[in-house]
Design an enzyme around this catalytic site. Structure first.
Site, mmCIF file in Angstrom:
data_model
loop_
_atom_site.group_PDB
_atom_site.id
_atom_site.type_symbol
_atom_site.label_atom_id
_atom_site.label_comp_id
_atom_site.label_asym_id
_atom_site.label_seq_id
_atom_site.Cartn_x
_atom_site.Cartn_y
_atom_site.Cartn_z
ATOM 1 N N SER A 27 0.827 -1.216 0.000
ATOM 2 C CA SER A 27 0.000 0.000 0.000
ATOM 3 C C SER A 27 0.856 1.259 0.000
ATOM 4 C CB SER A 27 -0.880 0.040 1.249
ATOM 5 O OG SER A 27 -1.765 -1.044 1.281
ATOM 6 N N ARG A 127 -13.199 -6.954 -11.274
ATOM 7 C CA ARG A 127 -13.406 -6.326 -9.958
ATOM 8 C C ARG A 127 -14.289 -5.079 -10.066
ATOM 9 N NH1 ARG A 127 -7.919 -6.633 -6.574
ATOM 10 N NH2 ARG A 127 -9.356 -6.007 -4.923
ATOM 11 N N GLN A 174 -9.377 2.297 -0.440
ATOM 12 C CA GLN A 174 -9.144 2.629 -1.852
ATOM 13 C C GLN A 174 -10.116 3.710 -2.318
ATOM 14 O OE1 GLN A 174 -9.171 -1.089 -4.009
ATOM 15 N NE2 GLN A 174 -7.336 -1.822 -2.980
ATOM 16 N N ASP A 320 -7.158 -7.936 4.387
ATOM 17 C CA ASP A 320 -6.293 -8.687 3.467
ATOM 18 C C ASP A 320 -5.672 -9.926 4.106
ATOM 19 O OD1 ASP A 320 -6.674 -7.182 1.200
ATOM 20 O OD2 ASP A 320 -5.015 -5.825 1.614
#
Length: 438
Positions: A27, A127, A174, A320
């Site tokens: 990230s 996605r 995000q 995650d």
């Protein structure tokens, strides 16, 4: 090796010991390239993750005229062009497997004067992108998706963006980051309110690049029209990659492992909290702050784990890490229940279904639910599982070998390179017996 189907063969048993440093945080590496490219002056990045995902971000900025020098392992120098210095790319920007890159870049590209198109691999092309294109449209952006709201994304340049006050329906770093990045180009103030805390690397790094970000509880605001100033970014080791080793050492008798220089940003430490609730023995040592991010060494030793009901408040802080945590649950005594995690169904794969299928193939009682899973821990047998090209699932099932009765074969593992280059060598050095074949 990329593009070839890779298979892991894991021999049963073993323990994890010694010291290791996993690769840099994904990230933070993405954001370091983006912010460095949009800043005035030069940005030096140390600890950059040279995985396929972050290299796709780097290539996209190079395609828009940003000069990036690679100065050695994990060390890159980015020559910023300023917020308005990007140039029109010659063709589509290919972001490979990276949802982070595509979603954050949508915010940046929405503010440019030129048109652009972003494409991705087969997994990324499935996605969901409306979660960013819809709020960006409220700011004045024009972004077209494929019919079902998936990539490719076509971004129309030359739109005037206005600030937005947006309450996010689903906790997503995000989406938050895409809107804040678009906010740099917008008239007036852009504010985002989170329903639950999500990773705050964007806010921390904006501040580190000299851009004022106001935070009031769950609401984050910034004014458009400022400038970013280049500097140094030191990327800590990725807690999402460390998670596989935290789980492996917790479940394998005789393990004692030290993970060095791991980022322990409080928006990312759900995996430690959940493992500790299950009975894990994890010590946080030598806490320090590096470039605005908290870092520590983590010592993990084997401990008997027990099943728990995972608190929903921890779900966004470990989103995650669930593939690894499901393996911990499979090795724990009793039942582990997860709910409130529907987000897992739209990751690189449907992580709830794919993990459940794999655990069942290894003889574990795992029941998928709409927004979670129920896992009854016990004996892990062995067998063949399919990662569906999902890097985190491949690594999770590799760690399962430490407690398996016989060999585990994991298919479709080439994408591990997107987040953890050198995973097999690192795991073998720590004591996992895993071999890779193309």
């Amino acid at each position: 090796m990329h593009g070839l189907n890779q298979r892991y063969t894991v021999r049963p048993g073993g323990r994890l010991a010694g010291r290791l440093r996993v690769p840099g945080d994904k990230s933070i590496s993405h954001r370091a390239i983006m912010f460095g490219g949009l800043a005035e002056g030069v940005t030096e990045v140390d600890g950059f993750l040279e995985g396929a995902d972050c290299l796709a971000t780097l290539a996209a900025f190079q395609a828009m005229g940003v000069q990036v020098e690679t100065l050695g392992a994990g060390h890159v120098r980015v020559h910023g062009v300023g917020l308005h210095g990007l140039q029109e790319p010659a063709g589509p920007l290919d972001l490979g497997n990276s949802g982070t890159a595509m979603r954050l870049m949508a915010g940046v590209l929405a503010g440019q004067v030129f048109d652009s198109t972003m494409v991705g691999d087969a997994s990324l092309s499935r996605r969901p992108m409306r979660r960013i294109t819809e709020p960006l449209a409220l700011m004045g952006a024009r972004i077209e998706t494929a019919q079902n709201g998936t990539p490719p994304l076509r971004v129309r340049g030359g739109q005037r963006l206005n600030g937005l006050d947006y309450a996010m329906p689903v906790a997503s770093a995000q989406v938050k980051s895409a809107l804040l990045l678009a906010g740099l180009y917008a008239e007036g103030e852009t504010c985002v309110t989170e329903p639950a805390p999500t990773r705050d690397h964007t806010e921390r790094m904006l501040t580190g690049f000299g851009y004022e970000v106001k935070r009031d509880g769950a609401r984050i605001c910034l004014q458009g029209g400022g400038i970013l100033s280049g500097g140094r970014v030191e990327v800590p080791a990725d807690i999402s990659s460390a998670a596989f080793f935290l789980v492996g050492a917790s479940v394998a008798p005789g393990s004692d492992l030290l993970l060095e220089h791991v980022g322990i940003n409080p928006t990312r430490t759900g995996v430690i909290d959940i493992l500790r609730l299950m009975g894990a023995d994890i010590e946080v040592l030598e806490e320090r702050e590096v470039g605005g991010e908290p870092v520590a060494n983590l010592r993990v030793r084997h401990a008997p784990l027990h099943g728990i009901e995972i608190p929903e408040t921890l779900v966004p802080l470990a989103i995650d890490e669930f593939p690894a945590l499901f393996v911990a649950a499979a090795c724990a005594e009793g039942e582990t229940r997860l709910s409130g995690a529907a987000e897992l169904r739209v990751k690189e794969s449907d992580r709830i279904q794919v993990m459940a299928d794999g655990l069942v193939a290894l003889g574990v009682d795992a029941e998928p639910q709409a927004d979670g899973i129920v896992i009854r821990g016990g004996e892990l047998g062995g067998g063949t599982v399919d990662s569906h090209g999902d890097h985190r699932i491949a690594m999770a099932f590799a760690m399962a070998g430490l407690r398996a009765a016989w060999e585990i074969v994991v298919n479709d593992c080439a994408n591990v390179e997107t987040s953890f280059p050198g995973f097999v060598a690192t795991a073998c050095a720590a004591g996992l017996e895993v071999a890779v074949e193309a």
